[in-house]
Motif scaffolding. Structure first.
Motif, PDB file in Angstrom:
ATOM      1  N   ASP A   1      -3.099-125.109 -41.124  1.00 49.48           N
ATOM      2  CA  ASP A   1      -4.199-124.166 -41.354  1.00 49.48           C
ATOM      3  C   ASP A   1      -5.533-124.915 -41.254  1.00 49.48           C
ATOM      4  O   ASP A   1      -5.976-125.532 -42.223  1.00 49.48           O
TER       5      ASP A   1
ATOM      6  N   ALA B   1      -8.503-124.108 -41.475  1.00 49.49           N
ATOM      7  CA  ALA B   1      -9.554-123.734 -42.435  1.00 49.49           C
ATOM      8  C   ALA B   1      -9.539-124.614 -43.673  1.00 49.49           C
ATOM      9  O   ALA B   1     -10.560-124.738 -44.366  1.00 49.49           O
ATOM     10  N   THR B   2      -8.387-125.226 -43.964  1.00 45.72           N
ATOM     11  CA  THR B   2      -8.293-126.072 -45.169  1.00 45.72           C
ATOM     12  C   THR B   2      -8.179-127.562 -44.825  1.00 45.72           C
ATOM     13  O   THR B   2      -7.881-128.377 -45.692  1.00 45.72           O
TER      14      THR B   2
END
Ligand SMILES: Cc1cc2nc3c(=O)[nH]c(=O)nc-3n(C[C@H](O)[C@H](O)[C@H](O)COP(=O)(O)O)c2cc1C
Length: 372
Positions: free
Chosen positions: A345, A347-348
């Motif tokens: 992911d 985004a993290t």
């Protein structure tokens, strides 16, 4: 798993015997507390979960306050940071792993907000291009840096030496000098960012001097067989460039031979990867593999298949995996068993809490998926 697997065979890397050829690439995760830039208990867990890697190389850790260029990144210059890292190394060792720390000075890739309003430092006053600084006040423009005085360059070498000593005290098995991705060591090596006229600039011998002195200082602390260096000869971060990359980096690799290092780690990403060389750009990694006589790590967009191929073709002794290790704490076991991989992911990657950091499941935490 391929028929003739090399990835899961042991390898003698300098002073360390690695149980497999998978290295966890250094990755900044931006989870340190802004107060003191100390690794947290979540960081302990994160690395402990990945202890089955042949070798873990930590995220970049700054060698001094002057070396800082990103918010929420850890250092290795204060007593509190050493104590924080000690918990990490103890946990990784208890889990059967091996761990190097990446020693980092960002040089010009920084912002006055990190330096009480003073300019970041660099070999020369050459502004980076195409990047911004990640500060506590958000993304900001990076100004033209101030050129280090000759005596200051020598002081930075000493900061690397102290950081290596701190790393030893913190229980690391060794250190990796961050000589890649357009940061300070790379800025000295390449002539686009190094326009000095003293002993640290001009000829390739002079431009390599800083890198070699830093590696030598770390080797004096740890023993050369516990020191590696990472280079990215085809990288473009911050607009870094050199008029003859093959000649420049080959010289560095040849000089490193005299030290007997644990390894040379080269990023030259495979086609299609965001860090891949531009189409038509001259490749350098194969030249360095030839020039360097010690253990050689390749990195950049490798899968199990391309990694096995690179090992079989003798392009490298070890392969470093970045993003696959973010999403798969048990990457080694998954590849060995031919199991499916978790989806990363993005985004993290550089932000957030434990989510996307220490909550990616292992095979035993999810139903075992088999290769289709
Ligand atoms: C989230 C993230 C953080 C990174 N931080 C660092 C770093 O601190 N030091 C470094 O040398 N490279 C860093 N890199 C580059 C990786 O080590 C690696 O070269 C890159 O991800 C390509 O390998 P991969 O395709 O296996 O992920 C980072 C990459 C990512 C995705």
């Amino acid at each position: 798993m391929s028929q003739a697997s090399n990835l899961f065979t042991p390898f003698q890397m300098g002073a360390l015997t690695l149980p497999n050829r998978l290295v966890m690439a250094p990755m900044t995760r931006s989870r340190a507390k802004n107060d003191g830039n100390v690794p947290t208990d979540s960081t302990v867990k994160y690395y402990e979960q990945r202890a089955s890697a042949g070798l873990i190389i930590t995220e970049g850790a700054q060698i001094s306050p002057q070396g800082v260029g990103y918010v929420f990144t850890p250092g290795i210059y204060s007593a509190a940071q050493v104590a924080g890292w000690r918990k990490v190394t103890d946990a990784v060792h208890a889990a059967g792993g091996r761990i190097f720390i990446q020693l980092w000075h960002v040089g010009r890739i920084s912002h006055p907000d990190f330096h009480n309003g003073e300019l970041p430092v660099a070999p020369s006053a050459v502004q980076p291009t195409g990047v911004q600084a990640y500060t506590i006040n958000g993304m900001q423009e990076i100004p033209t840096p101030r050129a280090l005085e000759t005596a200051e360059v020598k002081a930075v070498v000493e900061d690397f030496r102290k950081a290596a000593a701190n790393a030893k005290e913190a229980g690391f098995d060794g250190v990796e000098i961050h000589g890649a991705n357009g940061y300070l060591v790379d800025q000295f090596i390449q002539d686009g960012s190094n326009q000095r006229t003293d002993e640290y600039g001009g000829s390739v011998e002079n431009r390599a001097r800083f890198a070699l002195e830093v590696v030598q200082a770390a080797a004096e602390v740890f023993g050369a067989d516990r020191v590696g260096i990472r280079l990215s000869p085809t990288g473009a971060m911050g607009g870094i460039n050199d008029s003859d990359r093959v000649k420049t980096f080959r010289y560095v690799a040849e000089q490193l031979n005299q030290l007997g290092l644990a390894y040379l780690h080269v990023i030259e990403a495979l086609p299609g990867h965001p860090m891949a060389p531009q189409p038509g750009q001259e490749l350098v990694a194969a030249h360095l593999r030839k020039a360097f006589t010690g253990p050689f790590i390749l990195n950049g967009g490798y899968t199990q298949e391309t990694a096995e191929k690179a090992l079989a073709n003798n392009e490298a002794d070890l392969i470093a995996f970045g993003v696959p290790f973010i999403a798969n704490p048990d990457l080694v076991e998954r590849l060995e068993q031919g199991a499916a991989l978790n989806t990363p992911d993005p985004a993290t990657f550089y932000a957030g809490d434990d989510n996307g950091y220490i909550d990616y499941p292992t095979l035993t935490e999810t139903p075992v998926a088999t290769e289709q």
